[in-house]
Design a protein around this motif. Structure first.
Motif, short mmCIF file in Angstrom:
data_model
loop_
_atom_site.label_atom_id
_atom_site.label_comp_id
_atom_site.label_asym_id
_atom_site.label_seq_id
_atom_site.Cartn_x
_atom_site.Cartn_y
_atom_site.Cartn_z
N HIS A 131 0.85 -1.39 0.05
CA HIS A 131 0.19 0.22 -0.13
C HIS A 131 1.17 1.29 0.38
N ILE A 147 3.27 2.83 1.86
CA ILE A 147 3.04 3.29 3.41
C ILE A 147 4.24 3.14 3.84
N MET A 152 -5.74 5.21 5.29
CA MET A 152 -5.56 5.71 4.29
C MET A 152 -4.88 4.72 3.33
N LYS A 153 -5.89 3.70 2.85
CA LYS A 153 -5.84 3.65 1.02
C LYS A 153 -6.71 4.15 0.01
N VAL A 195 -6.24 7.48 0.35
CA VAL A 195 -5.17 8.63 0.47
C VAL A 195 -4.55 8.71 -0.52
N ARG A 250 1.40 8.46 2.68
CA ARG A 250 0.78 7.47 3.42
C ARG A 250 1.99 7.31 4.42
N GLN A 251 1.65 7.76 5.96
CA GLN A 251 2.63 7.79 6.59
C GLN A 251 2.42 6.92 8.11
N ASP A 277 -1.66 7.70 12.43
CA ASP A 277 -1.41 7.79 10.43
C ASP A 277 -2.49 8.91 10.26
N ASN A 278 -2.00 8.82 8.74
CA ASN A 278 -2.44 10.09 8.20
C ASN A 278 -3.72 9.76 7.23
N GLY A 279 -4.65 9.30 7.40
CA GLY A 279 -5.83 9.10 6.40
C GLY A 279 -6.90 9.99 6.74
N GLY A 297 -5.39 12.20 9.90
CA GLY A 297 -5.34 11.23 10.58
C GLY A 297 -6.08 10.92 11.56
#
Length: 274
Positions: free
Chosen positions: A144, A146, A181-182, A184, A189-190, A210-212, A262
């Motif tokens: 993904h 990430i 995050m999928k 984003v 994606r972090q 996360d940053n989702g 996120g």
């Protein structure tokens, strides 16, 4: 005045009516008691069926994670064989072995929770246990795209707890972060994983950030309710299991929003100084 014979006859009729009413009342009471017993038996049967359903759903949810890791690592191993990268094949096989052992441990853990047994505590290096989960999910991170930022900073701090169950919690939180995050596509994606000593009493705090897409504030508490999910097709079991495990360890789990994007999930567990 009525004759004595008439009085005796009336008294006999009254006694007979009272006796009949008594028998009728007794029959109704016995019938009601039988109906109550049957109802209690049916409720107990339904409770057993419900418990079996919860056990099966929980088992399927938790075991699917290490099984997915096995499949992904097998794919990595096969691709590495084609390129004759023996070191990577060895790593993949080691992760497959670890994921298989984890699946067996998870089955035992879920069975223990379904039987209401207490966690099985051992003393272990908490950061190393958390890194094992990150290593097992390495193929998921690659799949993904990430970036994983390891900020585990307990430096060998030992925790007395059920290692398998806490790794279950970690795996659930990390997989939820991946899911968030999928969708984003406009920023990297972090994933940030942190551990710190929260106080001099030895309380540890673990955070998965996360940053989702984030979690709406009005849904934050409902996330831990069984069968509630914000994900399409989600079972709503992961966070409920997490909270059950954390509370069994006399800990706390909660979430916060991250800015500008996120969510962060935090776990606090009581430990020992030093």
């Amino acid at each position: 005045m009525p004759a004595p014979a008439d009085l005796a006859t009336d008294q006999s009729l009254d006694n007979e009516q009272l006796y009949r009413r008594y028998l009728a009342e007794k029959a109704r009471r016995l019938q009601a008691e039988e109906a109550l017993r049957e109802t209690e038996e049916e409720l107990a049967r339904l409770a057993r069926i419900s418990s079996m359903g919860e056990f099966a759903a929980s088992l399927a949810h938790e075991v699917s994670q290490p099984l997915a890791a096995i499949v992904l690592q097998a794919e990595v191993g096969l691709m590495s064989l084609q390129s004759q990268n023996t070191e990577r094949v060895r790593d993949a096989l080691q992760l497959i072995r670890h994921a298989g052992a984890t699946a067996a441990d998870v089955v035992r853990s879920i069975r223990g929770m379904s039987c209401r047994t207490n966690p099985e505590p051992t003393t272990f290096d908490l950061d190393e246990a958390l890194r094992e989960v990150l290593r097992m999910l390495r193929a998921e991170f690659h799949k993904h795209g990430i970036e994983v930022h390891d900020a585990l900073s307990l430096n060998g701090h030992q925790l007395c707890a059920d290692r398998v169950q806490l790794q279950q919690v970690m795996m659930n939180l990390v997989l939820n972060a991946i899911e968030a995050m999928k969708d984003v596509h406009t920023r990297p994606r972090q994933l940030h994983v942190r551990s710190v000593l929260a106080d001099i009493a030895g309380t540890v705090r673990i955070s998965v950030e996360d940053n989702g897409v984030g979690v709406p504030a009005k849904l934050a508490e409902r996330l831990y309710h069984p069968l509630f999910s914000t994900k399409p097709g989600g079972t709503g079991l992961g966070l409920a299991i997490c909270r059950t495990i954390v509370q069994a360890h006399n800990g706390r789990i909660w979430s916060t929003s991250r800015q500008p994007h996120g969510a962060a999930f935090h776990i606090s567990l009581k430990g020992h100084p030093g």
